[in-house]
Design a protein around this motif. Structure first.
Motif, PDB file in Angstrom:
ATOM      1  N   LYS A  74       0.860  -1.182   0.000  1.00 20.24           N
ATOM      2  CA  LYS A  74       0.000   0.000   0.000  1.00 20.24           C
ATOM      3  C   LYS A  74       0.901   1.239   0.000  1.00 20.24           C
ATOM      4  CE  LYS A  74      -3.616  -2.329   2.650  1.00 20.24           C
ATOM      5  NZ  LYS A  74      -4.254  -2.434   3.989  1.00 20.24           N
ATOM      6  N   GLU A  75       0.519   2.261  -0.750  1.00 17.60           N
ATOM      7  CA  GLU A  75       1.343   3.454  -0.821  1.00 17.60           C
ATOM      8  C   GLU A  75       0.472   4.689  -1.042  1.00 17.60           C
ATOM      9  OE1 GLU A  75       2.888   3.198  -5.415  1.00 17.60           O
ATOM     10  OE2 GLU A  75       3.903   1.935  -3.943  1.00 17.60           O
ATOM     11  N   TRP A  76       1.057   5.839  -0.710  1.00 18.84           N
ATOM     12  CA  TRP A  76       0.336   7.105  -0.756  1.00 18.84           C
ATOM     13  C   TRP A  76       0.900   8.019  -1.834  1.00 18.84           C
ATOM     14  CZ3 TRP A  76      -4.086   8.213   1.678  1.00 18.84           C
ATOM     15  CH2 TRP A  76      -4.447   7.449   2.797  1.00 18.84           C
ATOM     16  N   ALA A  77       0.009   8.747  -2.503  1.00 19.12           N
ATOM     17  CA  ALA A  77       0.384   9.765  -3.475  1.00 19.12           C
ATOM     18  C   ALA A  77      -0.428  11.028  -3.201  1.00 19.12           C
ATOM     19  CB  ALA A  77       0.098   9.280  -4.900  1.00 19.12           C
ATOM     20  N   LEU A  78       0.012  12.139  -3.781  1.00 13.55           N
ATOM     21  CA  LEU A  78      -0.776  13.367  -3.738  1.00 13.55           C
ATOM     22  C   LEU A  78      -1.949  13.239  -4.703  1.00 13.55           C
ATOM     23  CD1 LEU A  78       1.378  16.647  -3.741  1.00 13.55           C
ATOM     24  CD2 LEU A  78      -0.046  15.724  -1.910  1.00 13.55           C
ATOM     25  N   ALA A  79      -3.154  13.509  -4.213  1.00 10.31           N
ATOM     26  CA  ALA A  79      -4.330  13.540  -5.080  1.00 10.31           C
ATOM     27  C   ALA A  79      -4.578  14.955  -5.588  1.00 10.31           C
ATOM     28  CB  ALA A  79      -5.555  13.033  -4.321  1.00 10.31           C
ATOM     29  N   ALA A  80      -4.143  15.950  -4.791  1.00  4.53           N
ATOM     30  CA  ALA A  80      -4.306  17.356  -5.162  1.00  4.53           C
ATOM     31  C   ALA A  80      -3.266  18.168  -4.407  1.00  4.53           C
ATOM     32  CB  ALA A  80      -5.712  17.841  -4.827  1.00  4.53           C
ATOM     33  N   ARG A  81      -2.886  19.301  -4.964  1.00  7.67           N
ATOM     34  CA  ARG A  81      -1.932  20.166  -4.263  1.00  7.67           C
ATOM     35  C   ARG A  81      -2.667  20.924  -3.163  1.00  7.67           C
ATOM     36  NH1 ARG A  81       2.783  19.510  -6.263  1.00  7.67           N
ATOM     37  NH2 ARG A  81       3.072  18.990  -8.468  1.00  7.67           N
ATOM     38  N   PRO A  82      -2.186  20.806  -1.919  1.00  8.11           N
ATOM     39  CA  PRO A  82      -2.878  21.484  -0.817  1.00  8.11           C
ATOM     40  C   PRO A  82      -2.855  23.001  -0.985  1.00  8.11           C
ATOM     41  CG  PRO A  82      -1.315  19.839  -0.009  1.00  8.11           C
ATOM     42  CD  PRO A  82      -1.054  20.009  -1.464  1.00  8.11           C
ATOM     43  N   VAL A  83      -3.928  23.625  -0.565  1.00  7.37           N
ATOM     44  CA  VAL A  83      -4.004  25.084  -0.473  1.00  7.37           C
ATOM     45  C   VAL A  83      -4.151  25.425   1.001  1.00  7.37           C
ATOM     46  CG1 VAL A  83      -5.299  27.152  -1.096  1.00  7.37           C
ATOM     47  CG2 VAL A  83      -5.067  25.278  -2.751  1.00  7.37           C
ATOM     48  N   GLY A  84      -3.150  26.116   1.550  1.00 11.69           N
ATOM     49  CA  GLY A  84      -3.160  26.351   2.986  1.00 11.69           C
ATOM     50  C   GLY A  84      -2.881  25.056   3.735  1.00 11.69           C
ATOM     51  N   MET A  85      -3.604  24.836   4.817  1.00  6.95           N
ATOM     52  CA  MET A  85      -3.430  23.617   5.606  1.00  6.95           C
ATOM     53  C   MET A  85      -3.864  22.398   4.787  1.00  6.95           C
ATOM     54  SD  MET A  85      -2.572  22.277   8.518  1.00  6.95           S
ATOM     55  CE  MET A  85      -2.840  20.712   9.382  1.00  6.95           C
ATOM     56  N   PRO A  86      -2.999  21.381   4.632  1.00  9.86           N
ATOM     57  CA  PRO A  86      -3.391  20.188   3.870  1.00  9.86           C
ATOM     58  C   PRO A  86      -4.605  19.497   4.486  1.00  9.86           C
ATOM     59  CG  PRO A  86      -1.020  20.231   4.218  1.00  9.86           C
ATOM     60  CD  PRO A  86      -1.603  21.314   5.085  1.00  9.86           C
ATOM     61  N   LYS A  87      -5.357  18.775   3.640  1.00 13.75           N
ATOM     62  CA  LYS A  87      -6.515  18.007   4.060  1.00 13.75           C
ATOM     63  C   LYS A  87      -6.273  16.538   3.725  1.00 13.75           C
ATOM     64  CE  LYS A  87      -9.265  20.103   1.200  1.00 13.75           C
ATOM     65  NZ  LYS A  87      -8.263  20.935   0.503  1.00 13.75           N
ATOM     66  N   LEU A  88      -6.981  15.658   4.412  1.00 14.20           N
ATOM     67  CA  LEU A  88      -6.838  14.233   4.126  1.00 14.20           C
ATOM     68  C   LEU A  88      -7.203  13.921   2.680  1.00 14.20           C
ATOM     69  CD1 LEU A  88      -8.255  12.625   7.409  1.00 14.20           C
ATOM     70  CD2 LEU A  88      -5.855  12.787   6.693  1.00 14.20           C
ATOM     71  N   SER A  89      -8.127  14.695   2.100  1.00 11.33           N
ATOM     72  CA  SER A  89      -8.543  14.450   0.716  1.00 11.33           C
ATOM     73  C   SER A  89      -7.470  14.820  -0.299  1.00 11.33           C
ATOM     74  CB  SER A  89      -9.827  15.225   0.411  1.00 11.33           C
ATOM     75  OG  SER A  89      -9.622  16.622   0.603  1.00 11.33           O
ATOM     76  N   ASP A  90      -6.393  15.488   0.152  1.00 11.85           N
ATOM     77  CA  ASP A  90      -5.273  15.797  -0.744  1.00 11.85           C
ATOM     78  C   ASP A  90      -4.393  14.583  -0.997  1.00 11.85           C
ATOM     79  OD1 ASP A  90      -5.980  18.495  -0.973  1.00 11.85           O
ATOM     80  OD2 ASP A  90      -4.857  19.044   0.829  1.00 11.85           O
ATOM     81  N   PHE A  91      -4.672  13.463  -0.310  1.00 11.02           N
ATOM     82  CA  PHE A  91      -3.857  12.258  -0.417  1.00 11.02           C
ATOM     83  C   PHE A  91      -4.718  11.101  -0.930  1.00 11.02           C
ATOM     84  CE2 PHE A  91      -2.209  14.995   2.855  1.00 11.02           C
ATOM     85  CZ  PHE A  91      -0.838  14.986   2.656  1.00 11.02           C
ATOM     86  N   ALA A  92      -4.087  10.185  -1.645  1.00  8.84           N
ATOM     87  CA  ALA A  92      -4.801   9.007  -2.154  1.00  8.84           C
ATOM     88  C   ALA A  92      -3.938   7.772  -1.972  1.00  8.84           C
ATOM     89  CB  ALA A  92      -5.146   9.193  -3.633  1.00  8.84           C
ATOM     90  N   MET A  93      -4.538   6.699  -1.466  1.00  8.54           N
ATOM     91  CA  MET A  93      -3.806   5.454  -1.247  1.00  8.54           C
ATOM     92  C   MET A  93      -4.162   4.452  -2.333  1.00  8.54           C
ATOM     93  SD  MET A  93      -3.366   3.162   2.227  1.00  8.54           S
ATOM     94  CE  MET A  93      -4.947   2.320   2.126  1.00  8.54           C
ATOM     95  N   SER A  94      -3.166   3.682  -2.778  1.00  6.08           N
ATOM     96  CA  SER A  94      -3.389   2.618  -3.742  1.00  6.08           C
ATOM     97  C   SER A  94      -2.565   1.408  -3.323  1.00  6.08           C
ATOM     98  CB  SER A  94      -2.982   3.066  -5.152  1.00  6.08           C
ATOM     99  OG  SER A  94      -1.606   3.407  -5.184  1.00  6.08           O
ATOM    100  N   GLU A  95      -2.781   0.296  -4.013  1.00  9.43           N
ATOM    101  CA  GLU A  95      -1.993  -0.903  -3.736  1.00  9.43           C
ATOM    102  C   GLU A  95      -1.261  -1.308  -5.006  1.00  9.43           C
ATOM    103  OE1 GLU A  95      -3.132  -5.387  -2.673  1.00  9.43           O
ATOM    104  OE2 GLU A  95      -3.421  -4.018  -0.974  1.00  9.43           O
ATOM    105  N   THR A  96       0.001  -1.612  -4.859  1.00  8.32           N
ATOM    106  CA  THR A  96       0.818  -1.996  -6.005  1.00  8.32           C
ATOM    107  C   THR A  96       1.718  -3.155  -5.603  1.00  8.32           C
ATOM    108  OG1 THR A  96       2.308  -1.148  -7.720  1.00  8.32           O
ATOM    109  CG2 THR A  96       2.674  -0.362  -5.473  1.00  8.32           C
ATOM    110  N   ASP A  97       2.599  -3.552  -6.497  1.00 11.72           N
ATOM    111  CA  ASP A  97       3.513  -4.660  -6.223  1.00 11.72           C
ATOM    112  C   ASP A  97       4.942  -4.155  -6.095  1.00 11.72           C
ATOM    113  OD1 ASP A  97       1.481  -6.547  -6.394  1.00 11.72           O
ATOM    114  OD2 ASP A  97       1.784  -6.868  -8.549  1.00 11.72           O
ATOM    115  N   ALA A  98       5.661  -4.680  -5.131  1.00 13.93           N
ATOM    116  CA  ALA A  98       7.116  -4.533  -5.080  1.00 13.93           C
ATOM    117  C   ALA A  98       7.685  -5.793  -5.720  1.00 13.93           C
ATOM    118  CB  ALA A  98       7.593  -4.380  -3.645  1.00 13.93           C
ATOM    119  N   ALA A  99       8.132  -5.646  -6.949  1.00 14.39           N
ATOM    120  CA  ALA A  99       8.488  -6.813  -7.764  1.00 14.39           C
ATOM    121  C   ALA A  99       9.762  -7.486  -7.271  1.00 14.39           C
ATOM    122  CB  ALA A  99       8.665  -6.378  -9.219  1.00 14.39           C
TER     123      ALA A  99
END
Length: 340
Positions: free
Chosen positions: A7-32
């Motif tokens: 499981k890993e995290w990426a930016l979903a949107a660039r924060p404006v002011g104080m970051p929000k939880l919705s600015d982040f998105a989690m996905s699942e991938t493989d470590a080959a």
């Protein structure tokens, strides 16, 4: 060898002011499985740090900005689970900049991965007091601020990972230390670490009140200011600085989420008359100090001269919440995420 789910995290949107939880998105991938020259690592700890906020803006800085949709980067500790690299074996402990994920596969140089020698310290300490924040405190105080025995040192953000280490190094070097933090719990921690005076900035929420508290704590002025906060703290430090005082500008967390330019200190003219040295620094410039730092730090911890606090969030799912906590005063010492 086997592929690992991560499981890993990426930016979903660039924060404006104080970051929000919705600015982040989690996905699942493989470590080959690793190819020639690569290693596969299962992370056990990851770090969140205030500087990461700057990388969330789309602008040039001393490190490239994070990109929308790409996995975030940050300090991590883990163990090698598979290796196709001659210098790394299964079971080796490594630090890297491949945080914000459970596992990864890459060439070590691509993620600044280093095998960790046996230090006798907990793995988590390699991201805090014996890691980047510790080296930041060490280099900033001893080299950038040119600390001298007997100095009066003012530290803002003194209960954080860097500030709490600065406080203790200054005491080890026989200096007088004034620490600033928010709330009685953090102020009590700073006292326990040996600070001679503590300022609760939540009780001094105007510039005039903060300045009065600093003047009371340092009636003869300060020789060194280690700045983690900026804003009113920097202005008060200039006002209380003695001639030839040295400022190590490590961070200005009070301004990281500002949406408009913030005016500089109104008393900046005093820099000339007082002949102040105000020097910003980035820890990566001072990595040549790493061997001596690790030797000194291990000795100080083992002798009981250096204590360290950690605030631990459990599970990769909590990483954005931990990051936001840095700007909400929720960490005492190093903020960490325990992954396994």
């Amino acid at each position: 060898m086997a592929t690992l789910k991560s499981k890993e995290w990426a930016l979903a949107a660039r924060p404006v002011g104080m970051p929000k939880l919705s600015d982040f998105a989690m996905s699942e991938t493989d470590a080959a499985e690793p190819k020639d020259g690569e290693i596969q690592v299962q992370n056990s700890w990851m770090s969140v740090d205030p500087y990461m906020r700057g990388r969330m803006y789309d602008r040039e800085s001393y490190v490239p900005p994070f990109q929308i949709g790409e996995t975030l980067q940050g300090g991590a500790v883990g163990k090698v689970t598979a290796s196709a690299h001659p210098d790394f074996a299964v079971g080796d402990l490594v630090t890297s900049m491949a945080g914000w994920r459970e596992a990864w596969t890459a060439k070590p140089e691509e993620v600044m991965a280093n095998k960790v020698p046996q230090t006798g310290l907990p793995d988590s300490a390699l991201l805090g007091v014996a890691g980047m924040p510790g080296l930041t405190a060490y280099a900033g105080l001893l080299r950038v601020a040119d600390l001298k025995e007997g100095d009066t040192v003012f530290v803002s953000g003194a209960a954080g990972a860097v500030g709490s280490t600065v406080t203790q190094i200054a005491k080890i070097k026989n200096c007088t230390v004034i620490g600033s933090a928010g709330g009685s719990e953090k102020c009590n921690l700073i006292k326990d670490l040996g600070a001679d005076a503590v300022i609760d900035y939540k009780q001094h929420d105007t510039y005039e009140s903060l300045l009065g508290a600093l003047k009371s704590a340092a009636p003869k002025g300060i020789d060194v200011y280690f700045d983690n906060v900026g804003g009113d703290h920097l202005e008060a430090a200039i006002e209380c600085a003695r001639p030839m005082a040295r400022f190590a500008e490590c961070g200005m967390i009070s301004q990281y989420n500002a949406t408009e330019p913030v005016p500089g200190p109104r008393n900046i003219i005093q820099v000339v008359g007082k002949q102040l040295q105000i020097r910003g620094f980035i820890v990566s410039t001072h990595t040549d100090m790493q061997p001596q730092f690790l030797q000194d730090m291990a000795g100080w911890i083992q002798s009981g001269k250096m204590k360290f606090e950690e605030t631990v969030m459990e599970g990769i799912e909590t990483a954005p919440e931990a990051f936001l906590g840095l700007f909400q005063g929720r960490n005492t010492g190093k903020m960490l995420v325990k992954i396994d």
